[in-house]
Write an enzyme that holds these catalytic residues in place. Structure first.
Site, mmCIF file in Angstrom:
data_model
loop_
_atom_site.group_PDB
_atom_site.id
_atom_site.type_symbol
_atom_site.label_atom_id
_atom_site.label_comp_id
_atom_site.label_asym_id
_atom_site.label_seq_id
_atom_site.Cartn_x
_atom_site.Cartn_y
_atom_site.Cartn_z
ATOM 1 N N GLY A 162 0.839 -1.195 0.000
ATOM 2 C CA GLY A 162 0.000 0.000 0.000
ATOM 3 C C GLY A 162 0.863 1.230 0.000
ATOM 4 O O GLY A 162 2.063 1.173 -0.288
ATOM 5 N N GLN A 163 0.235 2.302 0.334
ATOM 6 C CA GLN A 163 0.898 3.585 0.290
ATOM 7 C C GLN A 163 0.970 4.152 1.696
ATOM 8 O O GLN A 163 -0.050 4.308 2.350
ATOM 9 C CB GLN A 163 0.092 4.519 -0.621
ATOM 10 C CG GLN A 163 0.755 5.820 -0.923
ATOM 11 C CD GLN A 163 1.820 5.678 -2.006
ATOM 12 O OE1 GLN A 163 1.875 4.679 -2.721
ATOM 13 N NE2 GLN A 163 2.681 6.668 -2.112
ATOM 14 N N GLY A 164 2.147 4.415 2.156
ATOM 15 C CA GLY A 164 2.266 5.022 3.473
ATOM 16 C C GLY A 164 2.299 6.529 3.356
ATOM 17 O O GLY A 164 2.082 7.072 2.282
ATOM 18 N N GLY A 165 2.555 7.164 4.447
ATOM 19 C CA GLY A 165 2.537 8.619 4.478
ATOM 20 C C GLY A 165 3.520 9.247 3.504
ATOM 21 O O GLY A 165 3.251 10.282 2.919
ATOM 22 N N GLY A 194 5.516 7.203 1.160
ATOM 23 C CA GLY A 194 5.979 6.363 0.073
ATOM 24 C C GLY A 194 5.326 5.009 0.112
ATOM 25 O O GLY A 194 4.539 4.708 1.004
ATOM 26 N N LYS A 203 8.991 0.304 4.196
ATOM 27 C CA LYS A 203 8.441 1.558 3.674
ATOM 28 C C LYS A 203 9.571 2.323 3.033
ATOM 29 O O LYS A 203 10.599 2.582 3.659
ATOM 30 C CB LYS A 203 7.783 2.350 4.801
ATOM 31 C CG LYS A 203 7.041 3.559 4.308
ATOM 32 C CD LYS A 203 5.839 3.883 5.168
ATOM 33 C CE LYS A 203 6.218 4.713 6.368
ATOM 34 N NZ LYS A 203 5.037 5.141 7.131
ATOM 35 N N ASP A 218 -2.392 12.102 12.711
ATOM 36 C CA ASP A 218 -2.936 11.533 11.474
ATOM 37 C C ASP A 218 -3.555 10.171 11.736
ATOM 38 O O ASP A 218 -3.334 9.220 10.994
ATOM 39 C CB ASP A 218 -1.833 11.441 10.410
ATOM 40 C CG ASP A 218 -2.432 11.277 9.012
ATOM 41 O OD1 ASP A 218 -3.632 11.576 8.839
ATOM 42 O OD2 ASP A 218 -1.706 10.840 8.107
#
Ligand SMILES: *[C@@H]1O[C@H](CO)[C@@H](O)[C@H](O)[C@H]1NC(C)=O
Ligand SMILES: *[C@@H]1O[C@H](CO)[C@@H](O)[C@H](O)[C@H]1NC(C)=O
Ligand SMILES: *[C@@H]1O[C@H](CO)[C@@H](O)[C@H](O)[C@H]1NC(C)=O
Ligand SMILES: *[C@@H]1O[C@H](CO)[C@@H](O)[C@H](O)[C@H]1NC(C)=O
Ligand SMILES: *[C@@H]1O[C@H](CO)[C@@H](O)[C@H](O)[C@H]1NC(C)=O
Ligand SMILES: *[C@@H]1O[C@H](CO)[C@@H](O)[C@H](O)[C@H]1NC(C)=O
Ligand SMILES: *[C@@H]1O[C@H](CO)[C@@H](O)[C@H](O)[C@H]1NC(C)=O
Ligand SMILES: *[C@@H]1O[C@H](CO)[C@@H](O)[C@H](O)[C@H]1NC(C)=O
Ligand SMILES: *[C@@H]1O[C@H](CO)[C@@H](O)[C@H](O)[C@H]1NC(C)=O
Ligand SMILES: *[C@@H]1O[C@H](CO)[C@@H](O)[C@H](O)[C@H]1NC(C)=O
Ligand SMILES: *[C@@H]1O[C@H](CO)[C@@H](O)[C@H](O)[C@H]1NC(C)=O
Length: 839
Positions: free
Chosen positions: A523-526, A528, A549, A646
């Site tokens: 998936g996509q982290g904050g 990258g 990540k 977040d």
């Protein structure tokens, strides 16, 4: 249309009008020429109410009155000539020469008059569909007088009862003398605004029942009202000393009103059409203990006890014989003088007075209100006032109540209600018990410290072994300008040295991810993409799965977040926070290595129609609790105080057993010990989860995380994304939708059908309640995370009533912006939107 036809049409209409009048149909107005004579009546336009003459049961007297037109029992809701009955059927109701509405007998004597100065003789009285009779001028629509301003014993849903604290003028309900005599009885009911407004029933001038103070949401002396909206009663402060009682949500399709009976009871009655009778929905006073001042001053009433009255702790009956004979009117007196009284009288200075907590109380009458933000300040206020302050109660969201002189009309409830703290001399407080408590807690604390020390040393030993081969990552070594953004990482970070992190070689990672093949992308982290990696050889045991990540090279933006995450997370160890295993910094590449979470993130479950079925309520509650624990650790228990900033469903990772772990600390902010709130010019976070003060003013604190948690909680219960509501019919957000259902008493509709089993409802509804408390508009109203935990676990029984949440009205401008900012609503949840606020 030519002129002739026009006039003839008018003439025809006039004839029709007169014709109708003759037969008494569809006329709702009285004028000086259109009067009603017993037994005639007039009917409101929608055929809801009638105005005419009636006789009560077992009486031949005639009274002009208003009653429901459509039910089989004549139920007067308003009576005109209450104290001047007609003894025959010669009564007339008309407009007098001075323009007043009057009731005349056969001799044309005035029995009753609206008695206002009208200054006109052509006024008219109209019966409205809500049961109000309005006297107005024929020319202008101004009302000169209304029956709603002069109520009888019935409070109608559209009525307003007012009271002015400056002029002392009140609109009161006044009971009949008996069921067959509508003359004004001794019982009256209304609001008393002289202190905190509350509703009373009086017998003459003596109160016989009160609701307890109005806290802006509910009457706190009616604990039933805390969770259930008792028909939406409201007291509004008009700002000029006038307080207005109204009822909010009247169901138009039901015939109901509120009656003050001649026995001194106030209750809601409903017309049951199938039974053909009225029935009470509720009625007060309910039991003996509701009777005002039943146990006298300093006496407390508990209907479950026998006898029902007892003196408060530290007090004894004023007259023991009478008290024991069941005559409680004299009440109780203090057993031992307060220390402050002793010192005032020049006596010995002893130990300071203390406060005893009484739980689940109807707070006494004659309270004074102070704005106060905590129980502690409330207590201090009470102490600061001299000896005369003898009790206080702090009601979250409302403030501080104080009492002087005496404590009257106390009742102990079996369920949640207010906590009352009464002032007692030190010797009256149960010090032995307290000492025992102290001893127990000391033992626990000492034990815990000893265990902690043991654990710490054994951990150190293991850790040293593990790290023997690791390379150190220091900020100078990698040379990142991580302190460039003053708002991101402030001075206090200087004290936090970058900790040693195990280093992974790029080679290993490239091999394991198949050169970062998208097939391995999680998936996509904050900042990258995140890859799943199975380490075959390396520092970690063979075959262990990890997640990597990678700082995306395409955007230069993630660097700060990357370093921030390194700094923050390397300091933290908690089972509900994702664990970092190491990092990789080689050339251009920067990567963080985490434990691998096989169940991905919470959003992958919650918002997927199939996978959400795997999350039953038990699991969801466990997840919610775990998130809470993780947050508590961040906010309170770790050495640093950290605001995550977040928190959202996609940042909650789930392990094999569905234990939640908070991840992504790229936005996290470390607070100094004495800092409670900070400002940033750079608002980063995710729409829908950001608290209003943060999104709009860049202010953030623990309470902004609590807000995000509240959204997350409501999402978990409803199984719907906050953003999934955009563009629905009513344009409400999840918060607005939840608030609407809450007010309608229909929380069940919010709950994900997959988990909505009646046996869980109590717990689920409680969670909705807590969720709404977390998303309240003002940060100060939101509970801190440790309170949230107690609330979720029912350790706090009486939850305050939530105020309207932020963003609950129509979509705010900000929400609209977010949609424009990113045209794909489904991606809002995954991508951290960074917005530069215009300050
Ligand atoms: C009316 O009078 C009858 C006979 O005296 C009595 O039985 C009945 O209870 C009375 N009704 C009411 C409502 O007082
Ligand atoms: C009058 O009552 C009947 C049933 O009792 C109901 O069907 C009807 O709608 C009512 N009319 C009005 C105007 O309320
Ligand atoms: C009715 O009341 C009038 C006065 O209002 C009185 O003159 C008359 O005698 C009364 N009639 C009866 C039958 O009581
Ligand atoms: C009408 O009102 C005046 C004062 O406003 C009062 O003195 C008088 O007694 C009232 N008359 C009646 C019949 O209520
Ligand atoms: C009302 O008063 C006006 C003058 O004051 C008079 O001309 C008129 O006839 C009166 N109307 C009635 C209905 O009494
Ligand atoms: C107070 O304000 C309300 C609403 O603004 C108004 O209806 C009322 O007449 C005022 N009362 C007084 C005594 O000024
Ligand atoms: C009003 O009452 C009727 C009959 O009980 C019910 O069917 C309806 O849902 C109620 N409406 C609201 C808005 O509560
Ligand atoms: C009201 O007070 C009177 C006189 O004190 C008493 O006779 C009567 O029973 C009381 N009524 C109620 C409903 O308490
Ligand atoms: C209770 O005591 C008060 C004061 O001593 C007395 O006036 C009252 O009559 C007593 N009531 C009863 C029911 O004995
Ligand atoms: C306590 O303070 C109040 C005003 O705050 C004052 O009226 C009262 O006399 C004081 N009492 C004593 C015992 O000093
Ligand atoms: C209790 O205090 C209130 C207000 O201070 C006063 O009106 C009332 O008379 C007092 N009651 C007794 C029994 O002293």
């Amino acid at each position: 249309m030519d002129h002739g036809r026009f006039t003839s049409t008018i003439a025809f209409l006039l004839i029709l009008y007169c014709f109708c009048w003759e037969f008494g149909a569809s006329v709702d107005t009285i004028t000086s020429s259109q009067y009603i004579k017993d037994p005639e009546d007039i009917v409101s336009a929608g055929n809801k109410f009638k105005l005419g003459f009636f006789s009560p049961v077992n009486s031949t007297n005639r009274y002009a009155a208003i009653w429901y037109s459509n039910i089989s029992i004549t139920t007067p809701v308003w009576v005109a000539n209450r104290n001047m009955p007609l003894n025959d059927s010669s009564g007339i109701m008309t407009i007098s020469e001075d323009g007043n509405l009057v009731v005349l007998n056969g001799q044309k004597e005035i029995l009753w008059s609206s008695n206002v100065s009208t200054g006109m003789n052509d006024s008219r009285a109209q019966l409205m569909d809500d049961g109000n009779l309005v006297l107005g001028g024929s020319e202008n629509g101004n009302s000169l007088w209304q029956s709603f301003q002069e109520p009888s014993d019935t409070y109608m849903p559209k009525m307003r009862l007012t009271a002015n604290s400056r002029t002392g003028k009140k609109t009161l309900l006044k009971s009949w003398t008996s069921v067959s005599d509508p003359s004004i009885g001794s019982i009256s009911g209304g609001i008393d605004p002289s202190r905190i407004p509350q509703f009373y029933i009086w017998n003459g001038s003596r109160p016989i029942w009160r609701t307890g103070p109005w806290n802006g949401q509910v009457f706190i002396g009616i604990p039933e009202m805390v969770s259930v909206y008792l028909d939406g009663f409201n007291i509004a402060d008009e700002g000029n000393g006038t307080f207005t009682l109204s009822v909010g949500f009247a169901n138009e399709s039901l015939i109901s009103n509120y009656i003050l009976s001649s026995e001194g009871k106030f209750g809601k009655v409903l017309w049951d059409d199938t039974e053909g009778s009225w029935r009470y929905e509720w009625k007060f006073p309910k039991d003996e203990c509701d009777v005002y001042g039943k146990c006298g001053s300093f006496g407390s009433c508990n209907p479950k006890d026998s006898p029902i009255c007892s003196c408060l702790k530290g007090f004894e009956p004023k007259n023991a014989d009478e008290w024991n004979n069941g005559n409680w009117t004299n009440g109780c007196v203090r057993r031992r003088e307060l220390q402050c009284e002793r010192t005032q009288n020049g006596g010995q200075v002893g130990k300071e007075d203390g406060f005893l907590k009484l739980e689940r109380m109807k707070v006494p009458d004659f309270s004074e209100w102070l704005s106060s933000t905590s129980e502690h300040t409330c207590k201090n206020e009470c102490l600061n006032i001299n000896c005369s302050c003898i009790a206080y109660s702090y009601y979250p969201g409302f403030g501080c109540m104080l009492w002087r002189g005496n404590l009257t009309d106390l009742k102990k409830f079996p369920i949640k209600a207010a906590d009352l703290y009464i002032r007692l001399a030190d010797s009256e407080l149960d010090n032995k018990k307290i000492n025992l408590k102290v001893i127990i807690s000391l033992t626990v604390v000492v034990g815990a410290i000893a265990i902690a020390i043991c654990v710490f040393y054994s951990w150190r030993r293991i850790d040293r072994k593990r790290k023997s081969k690791k390379v150190f990552l220091s900020k100078r070594k990698v040379g990142y300008p991580i302190l460039s953004d003053e708002n991101m990482i402030q001075d206090n970070l200087n004290h936090v040295k970058l900790q040693e992190l195990p280093l992974f070689s790029l080679q290993t990672l490239i091999a394991a991810t198949d050169n970062f093949n998208t097939a391995n992308k999680l998936g996509q982290g904050g900042f990258g993409p995140v890859y799943k990696v199975e380490i075959l050889q390396g520092n970690l045991s063979d075959g262990q799965e990890i997640a990597v990540k990678r700082l995306s090279r395409s955007s230069g933006q993630g660097l700060e977040e990357f370093m921030n995450e390194v700094v923050v997370i390397s300091k933290l160890q908690h089972r509900n926070l994702v664990r970092i295993l190491g990092c990789c910094v080689e050339g251009e590449e920067k990567m963080l290595i985490y434990e691998y979470m096989p169940n991905k993130s919470l959003d992958a479950f919650l918002f997927d129609s199939l996978r959400k079925q795997l999350l039953d309520w038990k699991n969801r509650f466990k997840i919610v609790e775990g998130i809470c624990r993780g947050l508590l650790y961040l906010h309170r228990d770790s050495r640093l105080r950290i605001i995550h900033r977040d928190l959202k469903a996609s940042n909650i990772l789930l392990d094999q057993e569905l234990n939640p772990k908070i991840s992504d600390f790229g936005m996290a902010r470390i607070f100094g010990n004495h800092e409670d709130q900070a400002n940033t010019r750079r608002v980063v976070g995710t729409y829908g989860y950001m608290s209003p003060e943060y999104a709009m003013e860049g202010r953030f604190s623990e309470k902004s995380d609590v807000f995000s948690f509240g959204v997350l909680l409501l999402e978990t219960i409803s199984g719907r994304k906050n953003t999934s509501f955009y563009g629905n019919e009513e344009d409400l957000s999840l918060l607005g939708y939840a608030w609407k259902l809450w007010n309608e008493g229909n929380i069940a509709a919010l709950v994900d059908p997959g988990i909505s089993y009646p046996s869980f409802h109590e717990e689920i509804f409680r969670c909705v309640h807590v969720g709404l408390l977390c998303v309240q508009e003002f940060a100060k109203d939101r509970p801190a995370i440790f309170t949230v935990i107690s609330m979720l676990n029912s350790e706090i029984a009486d939850l305050p009533t939530p105020k309207q949440p932020a963003f609950s009205e129509r979509r705010s401008e900000l929400d609209t912006k977010s949609l424009q900012h990113d045209q794909r609503p489904e991606s809002i949840n995954n991508v951290t939107v960074t917005l530069l606020s215009g300050r």
